[in-house]
Design an enzyme around this catalytic site. Sequence first.
Site, PDB file in Angstrom:
ATOM      1  CE  LYS B  76      -4.064   2.019   2.769  1.00  0.00           C
ATOM      2  NZ  LYS B  76      -4.799   1.579   3.774  1.00  0.00           N
ATOM      3  CB  SER B 151      -7.984   3.517   2.955  1.00  0.00           C
ATOM      4  OG  SER B 151      -7.196   2.989   3.740  1.00  0.00           O
ATOM      5  CB  SER B 175      -8.467   0.582   5.904  1.00  0.00           C
ATOM      6  OG  SER B 175      -9.393   1.897   5.768  1.00  0.00           O
TER       7      SER B 175
END
Lengths: 492, 486
Positions: B76, B151, B175
């Site tokens: 990420k 996210s 997330s």
Amino acid sequence: MQWETVIGLEVHVQLATRSKIFSGASTAFGAEPNTQACAVDLGLPGVLPVLNEAAVAMAVKFGLGINAEIPEVSVFDRKNYFYPDLPKGYQTSQMYHPIVGPGAVEITLDDGTTKRIRVHHAHLEEDAGKSLHELFSNARGQGMTGIDLNRAGTPLLEIVSEPDMRSAKEAAAYLKAIHSIVTYLGISDGNMAEGSMRCDVNVSVRPLGQEAYGTRAEIKNVNSFRFVERAIAYEVERQIELIEDGGKVVQETRLFDPDADETRSMRTKEEANDYRYFPCPDLLPVVLDQAYVDHIRKALPELPAEKRARFTAELGLSAYDAAVLSSSRAMAEYFEEVKEVCGDAKLAANWVQGELAGALNRENLGIEQSPVDAAQLGGLISRVIDDTINGKAAKQVFQALWNGEGGSDENAADAIIEAKGLKQVTDSGAIEAMIDQVIADSPVQVAQYQDAEPDKRDKMIGYFVGQVMKASRGTANPQQVNALLKEKLDQA
Amino acid sequence: MHDKTLTQLAAGLAAGDYSSREITQSLLSRIDRLDGELNSFISVTREHALAAASAADDARAKGNAGPLAGLPLALKDIFCTQGIKTTAGSRMLDNFIAPYNATVVDKLNASGMISLGKTNMDEFAMGSSNENSYYGPVKNPWDLSAVPGGSSGGSAAAVAAGLVPAALGTDTGGSIRQPAAFCGITGLKPTYGRVSRYGMIAYASSLDQAGPMARTAEDCALLLGAIAGHDVHDSTSVARGVPDYTAELGESLSGLKIGLPKEYFGDGLAPEVEAAVREAVKVFESFGACVREVSLPHTHYAIPAYYVIAPAEASSNLSRFDGVRFGHRCDNPTDLIDLYKRSRAEGFGDEVKRRILIGTHTLSEGFFDAYYKKAQQIRRLIRQDFLDAFEDVDVLMGPASPTPAFDLGANKDPVSMYLQDIYTIAINLAGIPGISVPAGLVGGRPVGLQILGPHFAESQLLNVAHQFQQATDWHQRRPAFAEENA
């Protein structure tokens, strides 16, 4: 109207840790800008603080040094505000649960009395960086500012007093007492010129006898004992004049300008920041168990107040001598070593405060820079005590030590005495021979002496003593010379 | 290559069926072909990946390769990577190249794993749909008109589409688990403090936690083993040994006590999702587990408490993005305040600004007690709810999200968006671990079963998830997007 001044101090002490409070970067003073700032100090995205245990230990030392409560749990909070030299947009500090609770410091006033100033609390925090305006405004165009983050993250202990001081002198004495404690404890170098110690001064005035405090002004970042006194003196006068002219003191932050010798408004209460304090989620609460605190307590050095008490009670020094000799740890250690070597506290005190202090003053040196070390001075005093040299010769030996002669240990004085032939002559035969010679050389003076009334003779004998001492190059024992001369002149 | 799990790839590497370089090449070209449509990567680090793959192959040839050496994954874009752009999905950091690695990145490098790139994400991890990225929304491989969840949506979509077998995500309020559920993969949020946060760009420090996202629980176990552990750079990481998370896989679930929190099966839960979850629970009953209903009475306070605490911390954490030292700076500032204002106005997106404002407000003098302090009190009650529940049951089960993935642009109102995290958020407030595993399809979109355990019960959670995956094939279903582009 009679006015009373009320003063409280917030003293910021830079702790003498080798690395910063939340990072491993060095805290050394004077490096090139931004060479002692790591990713954590720069506040780069993703970095996290890790508490420096040495800073905690130092704060606890201070707390114990002022007999303060040490709470079991203290918590770091974030104090949020924007400033270019504040890299993270917040300062990590302790707002609600400081590491040191209430304590007190004793100050000695000029008249010799002591007063107790309460400390509200002391907390740990990180310093910010430094904005460099001057360096850039000319060289690189108008209005440019550089940021040096070397100082960012330097551990500070903020010591907050109660408003217990009533004069500029008391405030300066309090600041000196704090200075003395932190340097004794070895937790700060106390170097005010380098910013290792600075304070914010809260000043208000009120009619004498009134209980309620007046509105206060805060004078920021005062960095010398002298400036504290001057800033307060100015501020008190300003506030009294203002009130007497029908005005009102407003709560505000002011700056002291030492060149103009005045304080100036910086920002008013209305412009004050809302810091939005909240517990820092990146740091765990600091939990100190009793064993840890006891461990630190055991290792505490003797502090100034205790030393003073011991110097008077055990060594029989006067209160004044005890205060001077305990004023700094270096001074006290020097004195105690001299005393140890020579074995006579009073003589040691006299020499340290007399001959040595005089010489240091003349050269503008601190005790730490003394060319004559404690062992050498102790050795010299020992020779006075055992009558090897007289007082006059001792001063000569001291001067030689000062000049670096004789070697570096307590035998240095002996070497000088030997080399210069300063050993006191106590052989009465030798002294008699010198006296006989002087009497033979001074028939006029002898006649005058002998014509005089006996009560005038005491004064006249000085001439002969001087001649004999001169003949011995200062090495004759003056008491012996005196006694023998008297005997011979009175006999004849 | 794209359909293999980490475990399968590791076996193939060990057997010499292919080299790490071959795997890497193959996946990189797949990313080249497919990611234009998915938008799951912000940066693809081709050169780094190939160099690392060659190094892993060399190490293997010399017999120095660890079990994970040469296996690919994606990160990420919230983890700082030395020399490689780290944006956190924000214009603010569009030009930011970190001079250091996050601890998890160092650990993965040390294990010999190979990052193929940095995945797309909601800006500063704020979002439930991955529509808040400066780099544009990510598409859900199961249905390109649907969101992948947020996210960590880029990580989830990349794994689901077979661009990488595994990825790292972060989970502040769901997330990892919610995008895992939306994309039909397995995602674990470990216990708070189990994985170092150092080098992970902070959103809400007391809630953020990094974790693995992969196709199987077994792969998540492998990956967690590589990243977990105490870090001297993170005081909130827990000093506690890292178990072998694969060791417990295979333990019998007979006698396992499962609690179904009644608050997780109430209003707002799509009936088809509820049906899928209850069906999944039956699978555990068939293993000999016993199921009972439990209550987490403070659940309905979780979202309000979260939306006080998380923005409060975020408003402070994001203060460093001021245009002074790194990141976006506005052109020609007239003075300092102008520099701050315009740099932040231009650099941050709307959702980030919204949360900064909320956080600044709730922390400000006069509101602190009413909001922040109250929220912390609620947080303690929520945590206690879980501790009480785990007195009676071993794990809790429920849906990861009230609905399957919704359409891009469907949730315009921020508050209705915040409600998407209703089943995931309390876990972060309590600090406990949670895992989402694929447990069905509704209208062609995956449904996630969420399994929760007590603090540091990751081994148990992974085994429970693994046993489910031994008995079902939901985790083996592939979106048509991945199949067609095989």
